[in-house]
Design a protein around this motif. Structure first.
Motif, PDB file in Angstrom:
ATOM      1  N   ARG A 199       0.840  -1.201   0.000  1.00 43.56           N
ATOM      2  CA  ARG A 199       0.000   0.000   0.000  1.00 43.56           C
ATOM      3  C   ARG A 199       0.868   1.241   0.000  1.00 43.56           C
ATOM      4  N   ILE A 200       0.551   2.167  -0.892  1.00 43.33           N
ATOM      5  CA  ILE A 200       1.198   3.481  -0.859  1.00 43.33           C
ATOM      6  C   ILE A 200       0.470   4.278   0.224  1.00 43.33           C
ATOM      7  N   LYS A 201       1.138   4.430   1.339  1.00 38.23           N
ATOM      8  CA  LYS A 201       0.466   5.085   2.460  1.00 38.23           C
ATOM      9  C   LYS A 201       0.327   6.586   2.215  1.00 38.23           C
ATOM     10  N   ASN A 202       1.337   7.136   1.567  1.00 38.11           N
ATOM     11  CA  ASN A 202       1.314   8.594   1.475  1.00 38.11           C
ATOM     12  C   ASN A 202       2.115   9.058   0.264  1.00 38.11           C
ATOM     13  N   ILE A 203       1.548  10.029  -0.428  1.00 33.89           N
ATOM     14  CA  ILE A 203       2.287  10.728  -1.493  1.00 33.89           C
ATOM     15  C   ILE A 203       2.133  12.219  -1.203  1.00 33.89           C
ATOM     16  N   THR A 204       3.218  12.916  -1.128  1.00 33.40           N
ATOM     17  CA  THR A 204       3.129  14.349  -0.854  1.00 33.40           C
ATOM     18  C   THR A 204       3.968  15.121  -1.869  1.00 33.40           C
ATOM     19  N   LEU A 205       3.385  16.171  -2.394  1.00 33.33           N
ATOM     20  CA  LEU A 205       4.122  17.080  -3.278  1.00 33.33           C
ATOM     21  C   LEU A 205       4.008  18.465  -2.662  1.00 33.33           C
ATOM     22  N   GLY A 206       5.155  19.096  -2.434  1.00 34.11           N
ATOM     23  CA  GLY A 206       5.112  20.414  -1.794  1.00 34.11           C
ATOM     24  C   GLY A 206       5.903  21.453  -2.561  1.00 34.11           C
ATOM     25  N   TYR A 207       5.604  22.676  -2.315  1.00 40.39           N
ATOM     26  CA  TYR A 207       6.322  23.775  -2.966  1.00 40.39           C
ATOM     27  C   TYR A 207       6.528  24.891  -1.951  1.00 40.39           C
ATOM     28  N   ASN A 208       7.800  25.299  -1.772  1.00 43.35           N
ATOM     29  CA  ASN A 208       8.086  26.398  -0.865  1.00 43.35           C
ATOM     30  C   ASN A 208       8.050  27.712  -1.641  1.00 43.35           C
ATOM     31  N   VAL A 209       7.180  28.592  -1.223  1.00 44.37           N
ATOM     32  CA  VAL A 209       7.036  29.875  -1.924  1.00 44.37           C
ATOM     33  C   VAL A 209       8.319  30.689  -1.679  1.00 44.37           C
ATOM     34  N   SER A 210       8.782  31.358  -2.702  1.00 37.15           N
ATOM     35  CA  SER A 210      10.081  32.022  -2.599  1.00 37.15           C
ATOM     36  C   SER A 210      10.055  33.161  -1.591  1.00 37.15           C
ATOM     37  N   PRO A 211      11.119  33.286  -0.788  1.00 37.71           N
ATOM     38  CA  PRO A 211      11.167  34.286   0.293  1.00 37.71           C
ATOM     39  C   PRO A 211      10.953  35.711  -0.230  1.00 37.71           C
ATOM     40  N   LYS A 212      11.333  35.967  -1.454  1.00 41.12           N
ATOM     41  CA  LYS A 212      11.171  37.323  -1.994  1.00 41.12           C
ATOM     42  C   LYS A 212       9.706  37.721  -1.999  1.00 41.12           C
ATOM     43  N   LEU A 213       8.909  36.847  -2.502  1.00 43.87           N
ATOM     44  CA  LEU A 213       7.465  37.121  -2.556  1.00 43.87           C
ATOM     45  C   LEU A 213       6.907  37.288  -1.143  1.00 43.87           C
ATOM     46  N   LEU A 214       7.415  36.439  -0.249  1.00 45.43           N
ATOM     47  CA  LEU A 214       6.865  36.436   1.106  1.00 45.43           C
ATOM     48  C   LEU A 214       7.187  37.737   1.847  1.00 45.43           C
ATOM     49  N   ASN A 215       8.383  38.225   1.601  1.00 45.50           N
ATOM     50  CA  ASN A 215       8.776  39.472   2.251  1.00 45.50           C
ATOM     51  C   ASN A 215       7.758  40.573   2.035  1.00 45.50           C
ATOM     52  N   ASN A 216       7.187  40.583   0.842  1.00 45.92           N
ATOM     53  CA  ASN A 216       6.213  41.621   0.499  1.00 45.92           C
ATOM     54  C   ASN A 216       4.982  41.544   1.396  1.00 45.92           C
ATOM     55  N   ILE A 217       4.608  40.318   1.792  1.00 47.82           N
ATOM     56  CA  ILE A 217       3.426  40.211   2.654  1.00 47.82           C
ATOM     57  C   ILE A 217       3.820  39.855   4.078  1.00 47.82           C
ATOM     58  N   LYS A 218       5.102  40.054   4.413  1.00 47.86           N
ATOM     59  CA  LYS A 218       5.620  39.928   5.768  1.00 47.86           C
ATOM     60  C   LYS A 218       5.421  38.531   6.360  1.00 47.86           C
ATOM     61  N   LEU A 219       5.765  37.530   5.559  1.00 49.16           N
ATOM     62  CA  LEU A 219       5.748  36.170   6.077  1.00 49.16           C
ATOM     63  C   LEU A 219       7.150  35.604   5.998  1.00 49.16           C
ATOM     64  N   LYS A 220       7.497  34.734   6.948  1.00 46.40           N
ATOM     65  CA  LYS A 220       8.827  34.148   6.942  1.00 46.40           C
ATOM     66  C   LYS A 220       8.917  33.015   5.942  1.00 46.40           C
ATOM     67  N   GLN A 221       7.892  32.148   6.034  1.00 48.13           N
ATOM     68  CA  GLN A 221       7.972  30.948   5.223  1.00 48.13           C
ATOM     69  C   GLN A 221       6.561  30.495   4.875  1.00 48.13           C
ATOM     70  N   ALA A 222       6.395  29.933   3.689  1.00 48.66           N
ATOM     71  CA  ALA A 222       5.088  29.371   3.327  1.00 48.66           C
ATOM     72  C   ALA A 222       5.322  28.182   2.415  1.00 48.66           C
ATOM     73  N   ARG A 223       4.575  27.112   2.693  1.00 52.08           N
ATOM     74  CA  ARG A 223       4.734  25.920   1.868  1.00 52.08           C
ATOM     75  C   ARG A 223       3.336  25.441   1.461  1.00 52.08           C
ATOM     76  N   VAL A 224       3.165  25.212   0.195  1.00 53.38           N
ATOM     77  CA  VAL A 224       1.901  24.699  -0.341  1.00 53.38           C
ATOM     78  C   VAL A 224       2.107  23.222  -0.645  1.00 53.38           C
ATOM     79  N   TYR A 225       1.125  22.399  -0.258  1.00 55.23           N
ATOM     80  CA  TYR A 225       1.332  20.971  -0.540  1.00 55.23           C
ATOM     81  C   TYR A 225       0.026  20.261  -0.900  1.00 55.23           C
ATOM     82  N   VAL A 226       0.195  19.152  -1.552  1.00 50.19           N
ATOM     83  CA  VAL A 226      -0.910  18.236  -1.854  1.00 50.19           C
ATOM     84  C   VAL A 226      -0.486  16.880  -1.314  1.00 50.19           C
ATOM     85  N   SER A 227      -1.421  16.211  -0.645  1.00 50.70           N
ATOM     86  CA  SER A 227      -1.038  14.925  -0.079  1.00 50.70           C
ATOM     87  C   SER A 227      -2.155  13.909  -0.250  1.00 50.70           C
TER      88      SER A 227
END
Lengths: 568, 368
Positions: free
Chosen positions: B287-315
Motif C-alpha cells: 500500500r502506498i500510504k502517502n504521497i506528498t508534493l510540496g512547494y516552498n514559496v520564494s522568500p522574496k514574494l513572502l517578504n512583500n506580505i511579511k511572512l517568513k515561510q510558506a509551503r503549499v502541498y498536496v497529499s
C-alpha cells in the motif's frame, strides 16, 4: 573504605531480608477491590441470594430473553406430535451429543461450590433455618439439573462435591446408574421440600415452587420407571413423591383457578395471581424483555403450527370426543365453527380464521399474546411496538396451579394401577373438573364459547382413536394435559416418559403431517391457491390443487415437502 | 543495519488442557506456555545530494519472524495425539492454519446418472457411518461423505468443492485432528504476517519537494469470517460482495471460482466451505500510504506580505493498494474484529471493522 564496604553488604542483606519477608507474594497477589471473589463472597445471606439468582434463568426460562428463545415456551418446543413444521419434520437425536447445551455440568459445579462453601465457611454465620433454607435451595437446583441430565442421558456421572481439575480418574469416572442418581435427586428434593421457606419474597423460590417442580420431576421419573423399567416399586416411590409434592401446593389453599386461559400468558403482571405458583417477570425498564409474543402477533409469519392430531384431540364442549359428541356439527373443523364446539382452550390458543401468516398449518397460534392485540391487528393495525421484535414484556407462568393439579391426578391415577387407592369422582372434581371450570374471557363468551362439561368417571368418553394400551381414565387425564400445556414445555417429554414416542411416527398417522382445517374458497383470498398446495379431506384423501379444482380444496392443510434450511 | 534475534517467552499464561465436561467449568489457565520467536530485521537509510541540486533521501526496512510453540499444556502428551486446531499446541508454529487442499469444483460429468437423468445413489460406509450419497463416476473415486449429513440435504453435487486426497486413503476426512492423524489436512497458511516491509523516498529540487511512503506484508493468510469473506455465509444478510455473486458455480457457469450457492446460516465454516487452499484469503498487500508534493514559496514574494515561510502541498493517503483478494471489499491491513470502538467489533467479521481512510488534502504551512 573497608568499613563502607561492609555497611553496603549489610544494607544489601537487610534489604533482601525485608523483601523476602514482606515482598512479592502478598504484594502482587491482591484481590480485586471492586469484585466479589471466592475468598470474599461467602459472608452473608444476601450474597447467597445473589449467588443463587444465577440459576433462575436456566430453570425458569419462561419466554427466554431478548431474541434468545432457547428453552422458551412455544419457540423451543417445536418437536412433538403437537407441532407441524413447514417442510421436513424434525429428527430425533440419533447420536449421543458430545458437548453443546444439553451435555453440560456447569450448573452442577456451581451448586456444589455453593454447598461446599456454605458447609465449610458459613455454618457459624447463618441461623440454622437460614442455613437449611439455602442448602435446600441449592439441593433443589441440583435435583432439577440431575433430573434434566437423566432425562437426556439416562446414566450420568454423579457428583455431590466439587471435583478437582487434577484428579482425572474422578473426572472420567464411569456413568452412575440412573437409579442411583435419581435416588440422590429424591433425597435432594425431599430435603428442599422440608427446609425451603414457605415465603421468601416475590420472585424467589419458596416451598411451593419447590413442590411444583418436584411434582414435575418426580412424575417424570415415576412414569419412566413404570413404562420403561417396569419397576413398580421405584415407580411408586416417585409417583408418591409427585403426589405428595403436588398436594403441598394444592392443600396450601394459596392457589386457585380464577383467571381465564389466555390472560395467564398475556399479562404484564402475574404477581399475586392465584393461578400462578411461580412466574418470570419481564420488564422493559430493567432490560428484561422477550420475543415470543411477537411470534403470536398475527403479523409475524411462522413456519410451524398445530398438527391435525392436536386439533382432533381437543375434547368437545359436551365432554365427548368429536366422533362421538352430541354437539351439532362436532365433526366440522372449520375454525369459526370449531371454537364453539370444542373446549375453550382451543379458542384461546388460536386466531379464529385461517391465515397464511402461519405458513405450515394456516392456524395461527395466539396463545401467548393479549386478545386486544390480535383484535387490532386483525382490523388492519400494525402490532403495538411492545409486541414486536424483542420488546415483549408479558410475564410467563413458569409453574401454574393447573399443572400441579394435573401432576397430582396423573400420579394418583398411575398409582391406582399399581396398587394405590382408586380414583374417585371427588379426585376428578378437584383436578380436571376444577380446570374445566376456569372462567371464560368475555371476548370468548361473545363468540359463543362455552365451558366444557365435567369429566364423569362413570361415563368416560368413548374415544375411537384411543391407544388400547392406555386405560380410559388415564387417556383422558393425558388429553387434559395436552390441551392445557399445548406448545409449552411438556409434550415431547410426556411422550418419552409414557413410552409413547411412537405417537410421533409420521408413517403411522397422516394427522402428523397436516395442519389446520382450511376451506380455500370460502376462508382465504383466491391468491392463496398456488400450484402444489394440497389438503387432506376427512376420509384421508389428498387433494392437490391443479389450477381449476379450487372449490374442492377443503381439508387439513398439507404442504408439499420443501427443502429445509441447512442448520449448522 | 541488520539484526538477527531469538526471543524466548517462558511460562506464559494460557488455557490448560481440555477437561471433561464433568468438571463443570473451562480448564483453568496456567503457566504452561513457552514460545520461541526467531527473526531478522534490515533497515536501510541513504541520503545524497546531487550536484545539480536534487536531494534524495531513501529509507527502507524489511523484517521477518516466525514463532514456534515450544511448550503448551499438552507438552506431556505423545506428539501424535496433540490437537492441530488448538491455538497453543506443543510443536506447532504459532498461527498455522490447517486445512484441505482444494482440487477443483465437481462438474456434472463427475457423477453417474440413471436413464431419467437423476443421480444414481450409493451407500458409502466410512468408519462405521453409512451415508447415502451421489455416485461418482470413474474407478475408485474419492468420496467426501464426511461433509454430508446423511439426510440428502448436505449432499455432494455438481458445483461443490472437490478436495485432494492428501493421505491417499480414498476418502476425504479430518482424521482425528492430531499430528498423528491429520486426515487430509495440511498446513495451508499462517495468520501471522511475514516479510513486513516499508520504505520512504524523498526528493527535493529547488523549491519543490516530493515524497512517497509505502508499506506491505509479503505473506499472510487467514480463513476469514463473515459475509465479506465466506461465500454463502448467511442468506438472511441480504447483500454479498459482487465477487461472490458474479462468480459462483451454476450449470451455465461451470468455470466459476466459487462453489454452488449454499447457505451456511451464519457459520464461517460448514459443508464444503471449510478451511482450504482455494478460499483461504491471501492477505499480503502493498500500500502506498502517502504521497506528498510540496512547494516552498520564494522568500522574496513572502517578504512583500511579511511572512517568513510558506509551503503549499498536496497529499494523498492510502490511495493505492495492491492486494490479492480478488476484489473482495476487505482491507488487508485491518485486523478482523479490531476496532477503536469495541473488542471483537462486528463479531470479528473480516472487513467490517473501521476501514483505513483515504485522505486527499491540500494545504498551506505558514510561518509568521
Amino acid at each position: 573504605m573497608k568499613q563502607m564496604k561492609y555497611t553496603n553488604t549489610y544494607l544489601f542483606i537487610l534489604a533482601f531480608v525485608v523483601m523476602a519477608l514482606f515482598g512479592c507474594k502478598k504484594f502482587l497477589d491482591r484481590p480485586p477491590l471492586t469484585e466479589v471473589t471466592d475468598e470474599t463472597a461467602w459472608t452473608s445471606e444476601d450474597n447467597l441470594r445473589l449467588y443463587a439468582n444465577k440459576f433462575y434463568p436456566a430453570f425458569f426460562t419462561g419466554y427466554g430473553l431478548g431474541f434468545n428463545t432457547e428453552g422458551a415456551a412455544m419457540m423451543d418446543y417445536q418437536f412433538s406430535d403437537d407441532v407441524f413444521l413447514m417442510g421436513n419434520q424434525g429428527n430425533f437425536t440419533r447420536s449421543v451429543p458430545n458437548g453443546g447445551s444439553i451435555w453440560e455440568m456447569d450448573t452442577i459445579r456451581s451448586v456444589n461450590i455453593m454447598l461446599d462453601r456454605m458447609e465449610t465457611r458459613m455454618k457459624d454465620l447463618l441461623e440454622e433455618d437460614a442455613y437449611n433454607h439455602w442448602t435446600g435451595i441449592a439441593r433443589f437446583f441440583r435435583g432439577l439439573e440431575y433430573t434434566r441430565l437423566v432425562t437426556k442421558f439416562g446414566d450420568v456421572p454423579y457428583y455431590d462435591y466439587v471435583p478437582s481439575d487434577i484428579n482425572l480418574d474422578d473426572l472420567y469416572k464411569p456413568r452412575t446408574p440412573r437409579n442411583e442418581v435419581m435416588d440422590a435427586v429424591y433425597n435432594d428434593l425431599k430435603f428442599a421440600l422440608e427446609n425451603v421457606r414457605a415465603s421468601d419474597g416475590d420472585q424467589f423460590v419458596n416451598k411451593y415452587v419447590v413442590a411444583g417442580f418436584t411434582s414435575r420431576a418426580a412424575l417424570y421419573e415415576g412414569t419412566w420407571q413404570k413404562y420403561y423399567y417396569n419397576n413398580n416399586e421405584r415407580a411408586r416411590k416417585f409417583l408418591e413423591l409427585a403426589q405428595e409434592a403436588a398436594n403441598i401446593v394444592i392443600s396450601s389453599g394459596k392457589y386457585d383457578i380464577v383467571t381465564d386461559f389466555r390472560s395467564l400468558f398475556a399479562s404484564n403482571n402475574l404477581g399475586g395471581n392465584k393461578d400462578v405458583v411461580f412466574y418470570r417477570n419481564y420488564d422493559a425498564a430493567a432490560g428484561i424483555t422477550h420475543s415470543v409474543a411477537s411470534y403470536n402477533n398475527l403479523s409475524e409469519s411462522l413456519a410451524f403450527g398445530p398438527t391435525t392430531d392436536l386439533i382432533k384431540s381437543f375434547i368437545c364442549v359436551d365432554g365427548n370426543t368429536w366422533q362421538t359428541s352430541g354437539e351439532d356439527d362436532a365433526n366440522d373443523f372449520t375454525l369459526s365453527k370449531i371454537i364453539t364446539t370444542r373446549d375453550s382452550r382451543l379458542e384461546a390458543s388460536f386466531y379464529d380464521k385461517p391465515t397464511p401468516k402461519n405458513r405450515a398449518a394456516f392456524w395461527y397460534i395466539t396463545k401467548f399474546i393479549p386478545r386486544s392485540v390480535i383484535t387490532s391487528v386483525a382490523a388492519g393495525a400494525t402490532p403495538p411496538n411492545e409486541f414486536t421484535s424483542s420488546k415483549n414484556e408479558t410475564d410467563y407462568p413458569v409453574f401454574r396451579y393447573a399443572e400441579a393439579l394435573l401432576n397430582w391426578i396423573e400420579a394418583k391415577a398411575e398409582l391406582s394401577t399399581i396398587g394405590g387407592a382408586a380414583i374417585t369422582q371427588a379426585d376428578i372434581n378437584l383436578s380436571v373438573n376444577k380446570i374445566r371450570d376456569r372462567p371464560l374471557a368475555k371476548e370468548a363468551e361473545d363468540k359463543g364459547v362455552k365451558p366444557t362439561a365435567h369429566l364423569d368417571i362413570n361415563n368416560l368418553p368413548n374415544d375411537p382413536e384411543k391407544d388400547p394400551s392406555v386405560p380410559a381414565l388415564l387417556w383422558e387425564i393425558r388429553r387434559e394435559r395436552r390441551m392445557e400445556l399445548a406448545f409449552e414445555h411438556s409434550r415431547f417429554e410426556d411422550l418419552k416418559r409414557w413410552g409413547k414416542v411412537a405417537y410421533m411416527d409420521t408413517d403411522n398417522s397422516k394427522d402428523l403431517t397436516s395442519g389446520g382445517w382450511v376451506n380455500f374458497s370460502s376462508e382465504l383470498p383466491p391468491t392463496e391457491l398456488k400450484a402444489g398446495i394440497s389438503v387432506i379431506d376427512m376420509a384421508g384423501n389428498t387433494i392437490v390443487y391443479n389450477g381449476s379444482n379450487g372449490a374442492l380444496l377443503k381439508g387439513f392443510l398439507e404442504q408439499p415437502i420443501q427443502m429445509a434450511d441447512y442448520h449448522t | 543495519m541488520f539484526d538477527l534475534y531469538e526471543r524466548r517467552t517462558q511460562n506464559m499464561i494460557i488455557p490448560g488442557q481440555d477437561l471433561p465436561e464433568t468438571f463443570g467449568a473451562g480448564a483453568p489457565k496456567g503457566n504452561y506456555g513457552n514460545l520461541k520467536t526467531r527473526g531478522w530485521e534490515i533497515a536501510f537509510d541513504f541520503n545524497h545530494r546531487f550536484a545539480g541540486g536534487l536531494g534524495i533521501n531513501l529509507m527502507a526496512n524489511l523484517s521477518d519472524a516466525v514463532t514456534d510453540i515450544t511448550k503448551s499444556a499438552d507438552w506431556n502428551m505423545p506428539y501424535e495425539d496433540r490437537a492441530l486446531d488448538n491455538t497453543f499446541t506443543t510443536g506447532k508454529r504459532y498461527g498455522d492454519i490447517y486445512g484441505y487442499v482444494t482440487d477443483r469444483l465437481y462438474q456434472q460429468e463427475d457423477f453417474v446418472y440413471d436413464a431419467n437423468g437423476n443421480f444414481v445413489q450409493e451407500t458409502i460406509v466410512w468408519q462405521g457411518t453409512a451415508k447415502r450419497t451421489n455416485k461418482l463416476a470413474g474407478n475408485n473415486p474419492v468420496y467426501q461423505t464426511q461433509f454430508e449429513d446423511g439426510n440428502q440435504i448436505l449432499l455432494i453435487s455438481p458445483g461443490d468443492v472437490k478436495f485432494v486426497d492428501v493421505n491417499g486413503d480414498g476418502y476425504i476426512t479430518s482424521g482425528k485432528g492430531t499430528f498423528g492423524d491429520p486426515g487430509d489436512r495440511v498446513v495451508i497458511g499462517n495468520s501471522l504476517p511475514r516479510y513486513e516491509y516499508g520504505f520512504r523516498i524523498g526528493l527535493d529540487y529547488k523549491s519543490f519537494d516530493f515524497s512517497v511512503m509505502g508499506q506491505g506484508v509479503g505473506k499472510r493468510h487467514i480463513w476469514g469470517a463473515g459475509q465479506l469473506a465466506i461465500p454463502g455465509f448467511h442468506v438472511k444478510d441480504g447483500a454479498m460482495p459482487q465477487t461472490f455473486a458474479g462468480d459462483f458455480w451454476k450449470e451455465d457457469r461451470t468455470d466459476a471460482f466459487y462453489p454452488r450457492a449454499w447457505n451456511l446460516n451464519g457459520a464461517n465454516s460448514g459443508f464444503v466451505m471449510v478451511p482450504q487452499t482455494r478460499y483461504l484469503l491471501n492477505m499480503s498487500y502493498f500500500r502506498i500510504k502517502n504521497i506528498t508534493l510540496g512547494y516552498n514559496v520564494s522568500p522574496k514574494l513572502l517578504n512583500n506580505i511579511k511572512l517568513k515561510q510558506a509551503r503549499v502541498y498536496v497529499s494523498f493517503e492510502n490511495f493505492i493498494t495492491f492486494d490479492k483478494l480478488r476484489g473482495l471489499p476487505i482491507d488487508p491491513e485491518a485486523i478482523s474484529g479490531q476496532s477503536m470502538l469495541a473488542d471483537n467489533y462486528n463479531l470479528g467479521r473480516t472487513g467490517t471493522s473501521n476501514p483505513t481512510f483515504k485522505i486527499a488534502s491540500v494545504g498551506v504551512n505558514v510561518s509568521l
